[in-house]
Scaffold this motif. Structure first.
Motif, PDB file in Angstrom:
ATOM      1  N   VAL A  46       9.053 -29.234 -19.715  1.00 10.04           N
ATOM      2  CA  VAL A  46      10.912 -29.212 -20.761  1.00 10.04           C
ATOM      3  C   VAL A  46      10.537 -28.691 -21.735  1.00 10.04           C
ATOM      4  CG1 VAL A  46      12.432 -31.458 -21.465  1.00 10.04           C
ATOM      5  CG2 VAL A  46      11.026 -31.269 -18.996  1.00 10.04           C
ATOM      6  N   PHE A  47      10.265 -29.343 -22.526  1.00 11.97           N
ATOM      7  CA  PHE A  47      10.609 -28.426 -23.769  1.00 11.97           C
ATOM      8  C   PHE A  47      10.315 -27.174 -23.998  1.00 11.97           C
ATOM      9  CE2 PHE A  47       8.574 -32.452 -24.926  1.00 11.97           C
ATOM     10  CZ  PHE A  47       9.179 -32.711 -26.290  1.00 11.97           C
ATOM     11  N   THR A  48       9.400 -26.261 -22.957  1.00 12.82           N
ATOM     12  CA  THR A  48       9.294 -25.380 -22.623  1.00 12.82           C
ATOM     13  C   THR A  48      10.760 -23.997 -22.589  1.00 12.82           C
ATOM     14  OG1 THR A  48       7.040 -24.607 -22.393  1.00 12.82           O
ATOM     15  CG2 THR A  48       8.350 -22.854 -21.841  1.00 12.82           C
ATOM     16  N   LEU A  49      11.396 -25.052 -21.305  1.00 11.84           N
ATOM     17  CA  LEU A  49      13.142 -24.720 -21.106  1.00 11.84           C
ATOM     18  C   LEU A  49      13.541 -24.880 -22.014  1.00 11.84           C
ATOM     19  CD1 LEU A  49      12.815 -26.509 -17.288  1.00 11.84           C
ATOM     20  CD2 LEU A  49      13.058 -23.758 -17.453  1.00 11.84           C
ATOM     21  N   LYS A  50      13.543 -26.032 -22.890  1.00  9.47           N
ATOM     22  CA  LYS A  50      15.031 -25.853 -23.261  1.00  9.47           C
ATOM     23  C   LYS A  50      14.618 -24.801 -24.756  1.00  9.47           C
ATOM     24  CE  LYS A  50      16.458 -29.823 -25.303  1.00  9.47           C
ATOM     25  NZ  LYS A  50      18.074 -30.538 -25.158  1.00  9.47           N
ATOM     26  N   GLY A  51      13.264 -25.157 -24.907  1.00  8.64           N
ATOM     27  CA  GLY A  51      12.622 -24.460 -26.538  1.00  8.64           C
ATOM     28  C   GLY A  51      12.974 -25.066 -27.418  1.00  8.64           C
ATOM     29  N   ARG A  52      12.516 -26.365 -27.249  1.00 11.51           N
ATOM     30  CA  ARG A  52      12.373 -27.638 -27.934  1.00 11.51           C
ATOM     31  C   ARG A  52      11.372 -27.548 -29.084  1.00 11.51           C
ATOM     32  NH1 ARG A  52      15.437 -32.943 -26.587  1.00 11.51           N
ATOM     33  NH2 ARG A  52      15.442 -34.139 -28.481  1.00 11.51           N
ATOM     34  N   PRO A  53      11.497 -27.712 -29.808  1.00 17.43           N
ATOM     35  CA  PRO A  53      10.021 -27.997 -31.290  1.00 17.43           C
ATOM     36  C   PRO A  53       9.107 -29.023 -30.527  1.00 17.43           C
ATOM     37  CG  PRO A  53      12.194 -27.496 -32.793  1.00 17.43           C
ATOM     38  CD  PRO A  53      12.065 -27.653 -30.761  1.00 17.43           C
ATOM     39  N   ALA A  54       7.744 -29.243 -30.759  1.00 18.88           N
ATOM     40  CA  ALA A  54       7.132 -30.492 -29.979  1.00 18.88           C
ATOM     41  C   ALA A  54       7.305 -31.637 -30.833  1.00 18.88           C
ATOM     42  CB  ALA A  54       5.811 -30.147 -29.968  1.00 18.88           C
ATOM     43  N   ASP A  55       8.268 -31.620 -31.561  1.00 22.54           N
ATOM     44  CA  ASP A  55       7.745 -32.900 -32.705  1.00 22.54           C
ATOM     45  C   ASP A  55       9.252 -33.481 -32.007  1.00 22.54           C
ATOM     46  OD1 ASP A  55       9.376 -31.382 -33.748  1.00 22.54           O
ATOM     47  OD2 ASP A  55       8.590 -31.473 -36.009  1.00 22.54           O
ATOM     48  N   HIS A  56      10.245 -33.231 -31.451  1.00 23.07           N
ATOM     49  CA  HIS A  56      11.723 -34.130 -31.343  1.00 23.07           C
ATOM     50  C   HIS A  56      11.437 -34.700 -29.534  1.00 23.07           C
ATOM     51  CE1 HIS A  56      14.167 -31.992 -34.170  1.00 23.07           C
ATOM     52  NE2 HIS A  56      13.493 -30.788 -34.101  1.00 23.07           N
ATOM     53  N   PRO A  57      10.995 -36.295 -30.155  1.00 20.84           N
ATOM     54  CA  PRO A  57      11.209 -36.533 -29.206  1.00 20.84           C
ATOM     55  C   PRO A  57      11.457 -36.912 -27.606  1.00 20.84           C
ATOM     56  CG  PRO A  57      11.060 -38.374 -30.710  1.00 20.84           C
ATOM     57  CD  PRO A  57      11.323 -37.127 -31.260  1.00 20.84           C
ATOM     58  N   LEU A  58      11.734 -36.790 -26.660  1.00 21.16           N
ATOM     59  CA  LEU A  58      12.329 -37.159 -25.442  1.00 21.16           C
ATOM     60  C   LEU A  58      13.534 -38.410 -24.904  1.00 21.16           C
ATOM     61  CD1 LEU A  58      10.907 -35.183 -22.839  1.00 21.16           C
ATOM     62  CD2 LEU A  58      12.680 -34.140 -24.645  1.00 21.16           C
ATOM     63  N   ILE A  59      14.513 -39.106 -24.170  1.00 20.55           N
ATOM     64  CA  ILE A  59      13.874 -40.414 -23.891  1.00 20.55           C
ATOM     65  C   ILE A  59      13.754 -40.073 -22.630  1.00 20.55           C
ATOM     66  CG2 ILE A  59      16.202 -41.963 -23.679  1.00 20.55           C
ATOM     67  CD1 ILE A  59      18.054 -40.640 -25.717  1.00 20.55           C
ATOM     68  N   VAL A  60      13.518 -41.528 -22.343  1.00 18.12           N
ATOM     69  CA  VAL A  60      13.166 -41.921 -20.936  1.00 18.12           C
ATOM     70  C   VAL A  60      13.934 -43.272 -19.721  1.00 18.12           C
ATOM     71  CG1 VAL A  60      11.358 -42.985 -20.152  1.00 18.12           C
ATOM     72  CG2 VAL A  60      10.554 -42.094 -21.613  1.00 18.12           C
ATOM     73  N   HIS A  61      14.205 -42.322 -19.140  1.00 17.51           N
ATOM     74  CA  HIS A  61      15.418 -42.618 -18.571  1.00 17.51           C
ATOM     75  C   HIS A  61      14.959 -43.338 -17.199  1.00 17.51           C
ATOM     76  CE1 HIS A  61      17.286 -39.600 -20.420  1.00 17.51           C
ATOM     77  NE2 HIS A  61      18.489 -40.205 -20.309  1.00 17.51           N
ATOM     78  N   LEU A  62      15.006 -45.520 -17.640  1.00 11.85           N
ATOM     79  CA  LEU A  62      14.732 -45.929 -16.677  1.00 11.85           C
ATOM     80  C   LEU A  62      15.785 -46.606 -14.998  1.00 11.85           C
ATOM     81  CD1 LEU A  62      13.073 -48.121 -19.100  1.00 11.85           C
ATOM     82  CD2 LEU A  62      11.975 -46.274 -18.063  1.00 11.85           C
ATOM     83  N   GLY A  63      15.301 -47.145 -14.506  1.00 11.73           N
ATOM     84  CA  GLY A  63      16.025 -47.859 -12.783  1.00 11.73           C
ATOM     85  C   GLY A  63      17.217 -48.941 -13.335  1.00 11.73           C
ATOM     86  N   ASP A  64      16.089 -49.968 -14.207  1.00 13.16           N
ATOM     87  CA  ASP A  64      16.844 -50.990 -14.438  1.00 13.16           C
ATOM     88  C   ASP A  64      16.018 -51.511 -15.974  1.00 13.16           C
ATOM     89  OD1 ASP A  64      14.087 -52.513 -14.318  1.00 13.16           O
ATOM     90  OD2 ASP A  64      15.045 -52.180 -11.634  1.00 13.16           O
ATOM     91  N   ALA A  65      16.380 -52.347 -16.489  1.00 11.14           N
ATOM     92  CA  ALA A  65      15.859 -53.093 -17.700  1.00 11.14           C
ATOM     93  C   ALA A  65      14.707 -53.837 -17.668  1.00 11.14           C
ATOM     94  CB  ALA A  65      17.498 -53.687 -18.697  1.00 11.14           C
ATOM     95  N   ALA A  66      14.282 -54.035 -16.860  1.00 12.53           N
ATOM     96  CA  ALA A  66      12.932 -54.634 -16.647  1.00 12.53           C
ATOM     97  C   ALA A  66      12.052 -54.312 -17.365  1.00 12.53           C
ATOM     98  CB  ALA A  66      13.082 -55.330 -14.866  1.00 12.53           C
ATOM     99  N   GLN A  67      12.405 -52.551 -16.264  1.00  9.16           N
ATOM    100  CA  GLN A  67      11.178 -51.874 -17.522  1.00  9.16           C
ATOM    101  C   GLN A  67      11.049 -51.342 -18.579  1.00  9.16           C
ATOM    102  OE1 GLN A  67      11.637 -48.734 -14.412  1.00  9.16           O
ATOM    103  NE2 GLN A  67      12.686 -49.355 -12.579  1.00  9.16           N
ATOM    104  N   MET A  68      11.194 -51.508 -19.408  1.00  6.78           N
ATOM    105  CA  MET A  68      11.178 -51.862 -20.408  1.00  6.78           C
ATOM    106  C   MET A  68      10.119 -52.130 -21.178  1.00  6.78           C
ATOM    107  SD  MET A  68      13.973 -52.672 -23.107  1.00  6.78           S
ATOM    108  CE  MET A  68      15.013 -54.162 -22.194  1.00  6.78           C
ATOM    109  N   ARG A  69       9.558 -53.256 -20.178  1.00 10.24           N
ATOM    110  CA  ARG A  69       8.068 -53.414 -20.558  1.00 10.24           C
ATOM    111  C   ARG A  69       7.162 -52.851 -20.210  1.00 10.24           C
ATOM    112  NH1 ARG A  69      10.010 -58.139 -17.635  1.00 10.24           N
ATOM    113  NH2 ARG A  69      10.532 -60.129 -18.587  1.00 10.24           N
ATOM    114  N   GLN A  70       7.037 -51.651 -18.950  1.00 10.12           N
ATOM    115  CA  GLN A  70       6.092 -50.983 -19.299  1.00 10.12           C
ATOM    116  C   GLN A  70       5.992 -49.452 -19.667  1.00 10.12           C
ATOM    117  OE1 GLN A  70       7.199 -49.200 -15.106  1.00 10.12           O
ATOM    118  NE2 GLN A  70       7.503 -51.558 -14.372  1.00 10.12           N
ATOM    119  N   TRP A  71       7.259 -49.235 -20.859  1.00  6.46           N
ATOM    120  CA  TRP A  71       7.178 -48.698 -21.355  1.00  6.46           C
ATOM    121  C   TRP A  71       7.462 -48.794 -23.218  1.00  6.46           C
ATOM    122  CZ3 TRP A  71       6.963 -43.114 -19.946  1.00  6.46           C
ATOM    123  CH2 TRP A  71       6.149 -43.343 -18.411  1.00  6.46           C
ATOM    124  N   ALA A  72       7.510 -50.196 -23.748  1.00  3.99           N
ATOM    125  CA  ALA A  72       6.987 -50.322 -24.963  1.00  3.99           C
ATOM    126  C   ALA A  72       6.500 -51.554 -24.816  1.00  3.99           C
ATOM    127  CB  ALA A  72       9.051 -50.977 -25.284  1.00  3.99           C
TER     128      ALA A  72
END
Ligand code: TXA
Ligand code: MG
Length: 315
Positions: A46-72
Motif C-alpha cells: 500500500v505504501f509503495t503504491l501510494k508513494g506514501r512515506p512510511a511514517d504516515h499511519p493507515l486507518i484500520v477498517h473494521l466490520g463492527d465496533a466490537a472488533q476494536m478490542r482486537q486492535w486496541a
C-alpha cells in the motif's frame, strides 16, 4: 453493479486480499486502497503504491465496533460511546494500539486508527473477508482523494486487480478523526461529524487541532489534497473578473458570465460531496490557476473549509 455482479466482484476482491494484494474499496467518505491489515507485505505494498512515506499511519477498517478490542489494548468508555453514536460512519478513532498491531500500520506510533465504514459494499467486503482492512484514501500521496471508482483507476490503472464500484461517495470528504489516546479527546481532522455532534457525546473537554506529542496525521500536512495546478481562494468579485481560459474557477451556485469553470451547490453537504470530483475535473484541463470561491464561515462548512485551506496552500 447489480446484486450478482456485486457478489462476484466481492469474491474476486476477497481472493486478491488473501493473496496479499490491494483492492479499491468504496466507502461513504472517499474510496480506500484496501489491504489485509494483518499482512505486513500487503501493508508495505500500500505504501509503495501510494508513494506514501512510511511514517504516515493507515486507518484500520473494521466490520463492527466490537472488533476494536482486537486492535486496541484499551477501549475507553468514550470510544464505545462514539462508536455507538456514529458507527458505521465517517468517524475514525485513534486508540492505544494492541501489542500485535504492526508498526507498519501505525507509522511507528503507539496508537492505531480504527473506523467502521457505512458503505454497503465496504461492509459486504469486510464481512466476506472476515478480517480488518488497512485502507488509506486511494490516491497517490498528496493528490486529490477519490470519490468515484474511475478516480481510483485514474491514479492506479492496472496496478490494482480489482476496484469495487460503489458509485459516488455520499459524503465525499475523509472521516473526522478523534484522538482518544491522550489525556483529552482531540479532533485531528475535520469531517462530516462536526464538533457539536462530538461534544454531545464527549462533553466540553473536546479540543481541536494536533498538539506537540499527539499522533501524526498526514491529512494534517498543509499542502495535502492539492490539485496539480496552483489553487487560490478568491471572492466572487475576483471570479467575475476572470475571462482567460487558463484560469478555471470553482464557483458557488453558478459560474460568473465570461468566466470558465464549474460550480458547486451552496448547501455544505452537497458541496463537500462534489468537491474532489470538481477539483479533479478542473485540474485535468491543466489550467495555470484554479480560483476557488470563498465559502461561508459557518459550522456546517467546517470540513470543506479545512480541505480548501489545504488545497490552496502553496508549498
Ligand atoms: O475517510 C477516511 O478516513 C478514508 C477512508 C478510505 O476510510 N481514509 C483516509 O485515509 O482518509 P488516509 O490514510 O488518507 O488518512 C488517514 C489519516 C491519516 O492522516 C493518518 O495519519 C491518520 O488517519 N491516522 C491513521 N492512524 C493514525 C494514528 N495511529 N495516529 C494518528 N493518525 C492516524
Ligand atoms: Mg488521504
Amino acid at each position: 453493479m447489480d446484486a450478482i455482479d456485486n457478489q462476484a466482484a466481492i469474491a474476486e476482491a476477497v481472493a486478491a486480499l488473501q493473496r496479499g494484494e490491494t483492492v479499491g474499496m468504496p466507502t461513504e467518505t472517499v474510496y480506500g486502497l484496501a489491504a489485509d491489515a494483518r499482512n505486513p507485505d500487503a501493508i508495505r505494498r500500500v505504501f509503495t503504491l501510494k508513494g506514501r512515506p512510511a511514517d504516515h499511519p493507515l486507518i484500520v477498517h473494521l466490520g463492527d465496533a466490537a472488533q476494536m478490542r482486537q486492535w486496541a489494548r484499551a477501549v475507553p468508555a468514550a470510544a464505545w460511546a462514539l462508536a455507538q453514536a456514529f458507527w458505521p460512519g465517517p468517524l475514525t478513532l485513534i486508540l492505544k494500539r494492541a501489542e500485535h498491531v504492526s508498526e507498519l500500520l501505525t507509522g511507528g506510533q503507539d496508537s492505531v486508527g480504527l473506523r467502521v465504514p457505512a458503505h454497503p459494499v465496504a461492509q459486504a467486503l469486510l464481512r466476506a473477508f472476515g478480517g480488518a482492512l488497512a485502507a488509506p484514501s486511494a490516491n497517490r500521496f498528496g493528490h486529490i482523494s477519490p470519490t468515484r471508482a474511475e478516480h481510483v483507476r485514474a491514479d492506479f490503472g492496472r496496478q490494482l486487480p480489482v476496484v469495487l464500484d460503489g458509485g459516488s461517495s455520499a459524503i465525499g470528504l475523509e472521516s473526522t478523526i478523534v484522538d482518544l489516546s491522550g489525556e483529552q479527546p482531540r479532533v485531528l481532522r475535520p469531517g462530516a461529524i462536526g464538533m457539536e455532534q462530538l461534544r454531545q457525546v464527549l462533553g466540553e473537554t473536546l479540543t481541536e487541532g494536533a498538539q506537540a506529542g499527539s499522533p501524526r496525521v498526514s491529512g494534517a500536512l498543509s499542502s495535502h489534497y492539492a490539485p496539480r495546478a496552483p489553487a487560490r481562494l478568491a471572492s466572487r468579485t475576483q471570479l467575475e473578473a476572470q475571462t482567460d481560459e487558463s484560469v478555471q474557477v470553482l464557483a458557488l451556485q453558478s459560474v460568473p458570465d465570461g468566466a470558465h469553470g464549474l460550480s458547486l451547490p451552496t448547501d455544505a453537504r452537497a458541496y463537500g460531496r462534489g468537491l474532489y470530483a470538481a477539483l479533479r475535473q478542473l485540474d485535468a484541463l491543466r489550467p495555470q490557476l484554479i480560483l476557488i470561491e470563498e465559502v461561508p464561515a459557518e459550522a456546517q462548512w467546517w470540513a470543506v473549509r479545512d480541505r480548501l485551506r489545504r488545497a490552496t496552500h502553496s508549498g
